[in-house]
Scaffold this motif. Structure first.
Motif, PDB file in Angstrom:
ATOM      1  N   LEU A 129      30.621 -22.618  18.221  1.00 39.37           N
ATOM      2  CA  LEU A 129      30.080 -21.614  19.145  1.00 39.37           C
ATOM      3  C   LEU A 129      31.147 -21.277  20.186  1.00 39.37           C
ATOM      4  O   LEU A 129      31.853 -22.169  20.674  1.00 39.37           O
ATOM      5  CB  LEU A 129      28.831 -22.143  19.854  1.00 39.37           C
ATOM      6  N   LYS A 130      31.263 -19.998  20.516  1.00 38.61           N
ATOM      7  CA  LYS A 130      32.243 -19.568  21.520  1.00 38.61           C
ATOM      8  C   LYS A 130      31.890 -20.141  22.883  1.00 38.61           C
ATOM      9  O   LYS A 130      30.719 -20.299  23.222  1.00 38.61           O
ATOM     10  CB  LYS A 130      32.219 -18.038  21.639  1.00 38.61           C
ATOM     11  N   GLN A 131      32.936 -20.394  23.673  1.00 38.19           N
ATOM     12  CA  GLN A 131      32.737 -20.835  25.058  1.00 38.19           C
ATOM     13  C   GLN A 131      32.618 -19.614  25.962  1.00 38.19           C
ATOM     14  O   GLN A 131      33.333 -18.630  25.767  1.00 38.19           O
ATOM     15  CB  GLN A 131      33.931 -21.689  25.515  1.00 38.19           C
ATOM     16  N   GLU A 132      31.744 -19.702  26.956  1.00 38.53           N
ATOM     17  CA  GLU A 132      31.640 -18.596  27.927  1.00 38.53           C
ATOM     18  C   GLU A 132      32.964 -18.533  28.697  1.00 38.53           C
ATOM     19  O   GLU A 132      33.391 -19.526  29.287  1.00 38.53           O
ATOM     20  CB  GLU A 132      30.444 -18.880  28.853  1.00 38.53           C
ATOM     21  N   PRO A 133      33.650 -17.363  28.695  1.00 38.48           N
ATOM     22  CA  PRO A 133      35.042 -17.321  29.150  1.00 38.48           C
ATOM     23  C   PRO A 133      35.281 -17.182  30.665  1.00 38.48           C
ATOM     24  O   PRO A 133      36.361 -17.489  31.129  1.00 38.48           O
ATOM     25  CB  PRO A 133      35.598 -16.080  28.439  1.00 38.48           C
ATOM     26  N   TRP A 143      18.638 -24.350  27.203  1.00 40.09           N
ATOM     27  CA  TRP A 143      19.021 -22.950  26.980  1.00 40.09           C
ATOM     28  C   TRP A 143      18.989 -22.200  28.316  1.00 40.09           C
ATOM     29  O   TRP A 143      18.165 -22.493  29.179  1.00 40.09           O
ATOM     30  CB  TRP A 143      18.049 -22.293  26.007  1.00 40.09           C
ATOM     31  N   HIS A 144      19.899 -21.242  28.474  1.00 42.89           N
ATOM     32  CA  HIS A 144      19.942 -20.424  29.687  1.00 42.89           C
ATOM     33  C   HIS A 144      20.165 -18.965  29.306  1.00 42.89           C
ATOM     34  O   HIS A 144      20.762 -18.675  28.264  1.00 42.89           O
ATOM     35  CB  HIS A 144      21.121 -20.831  30.592  1.00 42.89           C
ATOM     36  N   VAL A 145      19.742 -18.062  30.177  1.00 36.45           N
ATOM     37  CA  VAL A 145      20.200 -16.670  30.072  1.00 36.45           C
ATOM     38  C   VAL A 145      21.247 -16.492  31.166  1.00 36.45           C
ATOM     39  O   VAL A 145      21.058 -16.919  32.311  1.00 36.45           O
ATOM     40  CB  VAL A 145      19.047 -15.641  30.211  1.00 36.45           C
ATOM     41  N   GLY A 146      22.387 -15.921  30.791  1.00 32.16           N
ATOM     42  CA  GLY A 146      23.454 -15.663  31.755  1.00 32.16           C
ATOM     43  C   GLY A 146      23.454 -14.190  32.125  1.00 32.16           C
ATOM     44  O   GLY A 146      23.165 -13.331  31.290  1.00 32.16           O
ATOM     45  N   LEU A 147      23.764 -13.895  33.373  1.00 35.70           N
ATOM     46  CA  LEU A 147      23.810 -12.501  33.836  1.00 35.70           C
ATOM     47  C   LEU A 147      25.044 -12.322  34.709  1.00 35.70           C
ATOM     48  O   LEU A 147      25.374 -13.209  35.510  1.00 35.70           O
ATOM     49  CB  LEU A 147      22.541 -12.182  34.631  1.00 35.70           C
ATOM     50  N   LYS A 148      25.734 -11.211  34.539  1.00 36.06           N
ATOM     51  CA  LYS A 148      26.860 -10.896  35.430  1.00 36.06           C
ATOM     52  C   LYS A 148      26.952  -9.397  35.634  1.00 36.06           C
ATOM     53  O   LYS A 148      26.453  -8.616  34.816  1.00 36.06           O
ATOM     54  CB  LYS A 148      28.175 -11.432  34.855  1.00 36.06           C
ATOM     55  N   VAL A 149      27.587  -9.003  36.736  1.00 42.55           N
ATOM     56  CA  VAL A 149      27.810  -7.580  36.984  1.00 42.55           C
ATOM     57  C   VAL A 149      28.840  -7.102  35.968  1.00 42.55           C
ATOM     58  O   VAL A 149      29.865  -7.761  35.745  1.00 42.55           O
ATOM     59  CB  VAL A 149      28.317  -7.354  38.432  1.00 42.55           C
ATOM     60  N   ALA A 150      28.579  -5.944  35.329  1.00 45.41           N
ATOM     61  CA  ALA A 150      29.489  -5.451  34.286  1.00 45.41           C
ATOM     62  C   ALA A 150      30.890  -5.199  34.860  1.00 45.41           C
ATOM     63  O   ALA A 150      31.027  -4.703  35.975  1.00 45.41           O
ATOM     64  CB  ALA A 150      28.928  -4.159  33.691  1.00 45.41           C
ATOM     65  N   TRP A 151      31.901  -5.556  34.097  1.00 46.69           N
ATOM     66  CA  TRP A 151      33.318  -5.371  34.448  1.00 46.69           C
ATOM     67  C   TRP A 151      33.676  -6.025  35.783  1.00 46.69           C
ATOM     68  O   TRP A 151      34.529  -5.553  36.502  1.00 46.69           O
ATOM     69  CB  TRP A 151      33.681  -3.870  34.490  1.00 46.69           C
ATOM     70  N   ASP A 152      32.989  -7.111  36.121  1.00 47.99           N
ATOM     71  CA  ASP A 152      33.241  -7.773  37.404  1.00 47.99           C
ATOM     72  C   ASP A 152      33.108  -9.276  37.192  1.00 47.99           C
ATOM     73  O   ASP A 152      32.034  -9.771  36.887  1.00 47.99           O
ATOM     74  CB  ASP A 152      32.210  -7.261  38.426  1.00 47.99           C
ATOM     75  N   ILE A 153      34.228  -9.982  37.370  1.00 51.23           N
ATOM     76  CA  ILE A 153      34.120 -11.445  37.254  1.00 51.23           C
ATOM     77  C   ILE A 153      34.377 -12.106  38.611  1.00 51.23           C
ATOM     78  O   ILE A 153      34.466 -13.319  38.720  1.00 51.23           O
ATOM     79  CB  ILE A 153      35.051 -12.036  36.163  1.00 51.23           C
ATOM     80  N   GLU A 154      34.490 -11.265  39.648  1.00 44.38           N
ATOM     81  CA  GLU A 154      34.646 -11.801  41.014  1.00 44.38           C
ATOM     82  C   GLU A 154      33.288 -12.259  41.543  1.00 44.38           C
ATOM     83  O   GLU A 154      33.157 -13.330  42.127  1.00 44.38           O
ATOM     84  CB  GLU A 154      35.224 -10.719  41.948  1.00 44.38           C
ATOM     85  N   THR A 155      32.255 -11.401  41.352  1.00 45.40           N
ATOM     86  CA  THR A 155      30.898 -11.774  41.779  1.00 45.40           C
ATOM     87  C   THR A 155      30.429 -12.927  40.896  1.00 45.40           C
ATOM     88  O   THR A 155      30.498 -12.823  39.674  1.00 45.40           O
ATOM     89  CB  THR A 155      29.930 -10.584  41.614  1.00 45.40           C
ATOM     90  N   PRO A 156      29.955 -14.029  41.496  1.00 44.96           N
ATOM     91  CA  PRO A 156      29.515 -15.158  40.659  1.00 44.96           C
ATOM     92  C   PRO A 156      28.437 -14.750  39.657  1.00 44.96           C
ATOM     93  O   PRO A 156      27.552 -13.951  39.972  1.00 44.96           O
ATOM     94  CB  PRO A 156      28.936 -16.143  41.694  1.00 44.96           C
ATOM     95  N   GLY A 157      28.548 -15.281  38.458  1.00 46.35           N
ATOM     96  CA  GLY A 157      27.527 -15.032  37.435  1.00 46.35           C
ATOM     97  C   GLY A 157      26.312 -15.907  37.703  1.00 46.35           C
ATOM     98  O   GLY A 157      26.354 -16.839  38.516  1.00 46.35           O
ATOM     99  N   LEU A 158      25.248 -15.585  37.002  1.00 47.06           N
ATOM    100  CA  LEU A 158      23.993 -16.309  37.177  1.00 47.06           C
ATOM    101  C   LEU A 158      23.628 -16.951  35.845  1.00 47.06           C
ATOM    102  O   LEU A 158      23.766 -16.310  34.805  1.00 47.06           O
ATOM    103  CB  LEU A 158      22.917 -15.274  37.566  1.00 47.06           C
ATOM    104  N   LEU A 210      23.062 -18.683  26.579  1.00 46.41           N
ATOM    105  CA  LEU A 210      23.805 -19.945  26.542  1.00 46.41           C
ATOM    106  C   LEU A 210      22.984 -20.972  25.787  1.00 46.41           C
ATOM    107  O   LEU A 210      21.821 -21.220  26.125  1.00 46.41           O
ATOM    108  CB  LEU A 210      24.084 -20.409  27.976  1.00 46.41           C
ATOM    109  N   ALA A 211      23.588 -21.541  24.766  1.00 45.03           N
ATOM    110  CA  ALA A 211      22.846 -22.427  23.861  1.00 45.03           C
ATOM    111  C   ALA A 211      22.566 -23.789  24.496  1.00 45.03           C
ATOM    112  O   ALA A 211      23.420 -24.363  25.177  1.00 45.03           O
ATOM    113  CB  ALA A 211      23.629 -22.611  22.570  1.00 45.03           C
TER     114      ALA A 211
END
Length: 470
Positions: free
Chosen positions: A184-188, A239-254, A279-280
């Motif tokens: 499984l891929k790692q969340e990058p 298991w988790h659902v991950g959320l992030k602002v599109a095209w933005d990795i500065e704002t912390p993900g959830l 997220l598995a």
């Protein structure tokens, strides 16, 4: 505060807010569909290459609806619908599909309430709409959800918009057992761990429509053992659902933990402004993801309408069996041939590429696909009639060249796509599938099959047309 406002359109509901009876029906339905072998990994196409999705899926929804993602058109296993005859392979599959309608009704009302709660309808008026109340009341009477869901007051101007954005026409069910996955891929970006589904926006949805997700992780011994890990960050067993602002990795993900029977809603434009991933954990998990799919070009009603449009140009001479075309105008020919391509590559080849998988649940699609193929055969005949006409040289040179140029464009595309689909059907990945799931290159015929007016391989036809305009 920034974090809260960034993610305010994600609504989370713990399992104890959902009626127990609904949990039971839906979870039994998941297990039934899994037992009957109804979940399949899709062979999708990304950047010209075929990949199996790590997650196994089945699409259930309105009869005749389809849903397209990653160049793959999935066809709904129809849920029980009044006035529509559906023969399921077993009564248990019927019950499972019925349970998902009940869940669909429940989530529709939850989405309406959530949108109202956040004032996302863009109105100051609070007039009560009788028909929405009646709708809510009728669902209570049918036992689709509890009475505390019935407080749905909808301002007049927003009724249509609200309905369009929350009336789910299908659900994409997912299943995955992470322990059966070799990789499984790692969340990058945020170090969130193993991903079952990478960061993405859901495709092919009505604009600003809500997506509702019901999650059922079969929590048991493996998850409990794993809780000793106690790693920094998220618990890898859950298991988790991950959320992030599109095209933005500065704002912390959830990353929000998903336990058995939890659900969440992505409201309004959240699916466009943000990306989400799954997220598995360690235990197997099902989910039912309810969507308002944009079916403007994805229903049987639509494609049959397109066929009728194309076939209007076919004329049968009442005194003989001879067929001819009513018009040779370039615009008419172009429309006719583009519909021909649409039927062949968006419907027939997409359906047969998925093998006989749909027969695990119902044979409902076989009749409409046979009818579509019949229309497509008539269109093959119409293409051959256009070719005959341009060879006759009866049009003015300018008209003829215009027709030939139009034909060359469409036939070159048809040849390219036929080659691509034939290659996909013979790929290593396709060959690795069990017999009943193997892609079929259909329609396919050889030159010896004289009942077809044109060859499968259009290379010679294309060269001949190119020579005509030189």
């Amino acid at each position: 505060m920034k974090q809260k406002t960034r993610y305010s359109k994600l609504i989370f509901r713990k399992s104890d807010t959902v009626p127990e009876e609904l949990h039971q029906m839906v979870q039994d339905g998941f297990l039934t569909l899994r037992k009957h072998g109804c979940f399949f990994q899709d062979l999708v196409r990304i950047k010209g290459k075929d990949f199996f999705t790590p997650v196994s899926r089945i699409l259930i929804g309105k009869p005749g609806c389809t849903y397209k993602y990653l160049n793959t058109r999935l066809f709904t296993v129809p849920w029980p619908t009044e006035g529509c005859e559906i023969k399921y392979c077993s009564p248990q599959i019927h019950d499972a599909c019925k349970a998902l309608i009940k869940l669909n009704d429940y989530l529709h009302i939850e989405a309406v309430k959530a949108l109202q709660g956040q004032n996302l309808l863009g109105t100051k008026d609070t007039t009560v709409i009788d028909r929405e109340q009646n709708f809510a009341t009728s669902l209570i009477e049918k036992g689709s959800f509890s009475k505390d869901q019935s407080s749905c007051y909808v301002p007049e101007d927003d009724y249509t918009s609200l309905n369009n954005r929350t009336s789910y026409n299908l659900t994409l069910l997912n299943y995955m057992d992470p322990l059966q996955m070799p990789y499984l891929k790692q969340e990058p970006y945020f170090g969130m761990g193993n991903m079952a589904v990478s960061w993405h926006h859901d495709e092919n949805l009505v604009e600003r429509s809500t997506v509702a997700v019901y999650s059922y992780s079969c929590e048991g011994s493996s998850a409990e053992e794993a809780s000793d890990w106690n790693l920094k960050g998220r618990d890898p067993a859950v298991w988790h659902v991950g959320l992030k602002v599109a095209w933005d990795i500065e704002t912390p993900g959830l990353a929000i933990p998903l336990h058995q029977g939890d659900l969440y809603l992505m409201l309004d434009d959240l699916n466009m402004t943000h990306q989400h991933c799954v997220l598995a954990g360690f235990s197997p998990r099902f989910s039912s993801t309810h969507r308002v799919a944009d079916c403007s070009r994805g229903t049987l009603e639509y494609i049959f309408g397109q066929c009728e449009l194309a076939l209007q140009n076919l004329q049968t001479d009442s005194n003989s069996t001879a067929l001819s075309l009513k018009s040779l105008e370039t615009a008419v020919i172009k429309q006719m041939e583009e519909i021909h391509n649409e039927v062949e590559f968006e419907w027939l080849r997409q359906f047969w590429f998925q093998g006989k998988r749909y027969l695990k649940c119902t044979d409902w699609w076989l009749k409409p696909m046979a009818k579509l193929e019949e229309f497509w055969r008539k269109m093959e005949l119409m293409t051959s009639l256009v070719l005959q006409e341009v060879r006759k040289k009866e049009q003015t040179e300018e008209q003829r060249n215009e027709t030939i140029s139009c034909l060359l464009l469409v036939l070159t595309e048809r040849q390219r796509l036929r080659n691509e689909w034939a290659a996909r059907c013979q790929s290593e990945a396709a060959e690795s599938l069990p017999e009943e799931q193997k892609p079929e290159c259909h329609p396919f015929w050889t030159n010896e099959e004289s009942n077809m007016p044109l060859p499968f391989d259009l290379e010679e036809v294309i060269v001949h047309l190119q020579n005509l305009v030189q």
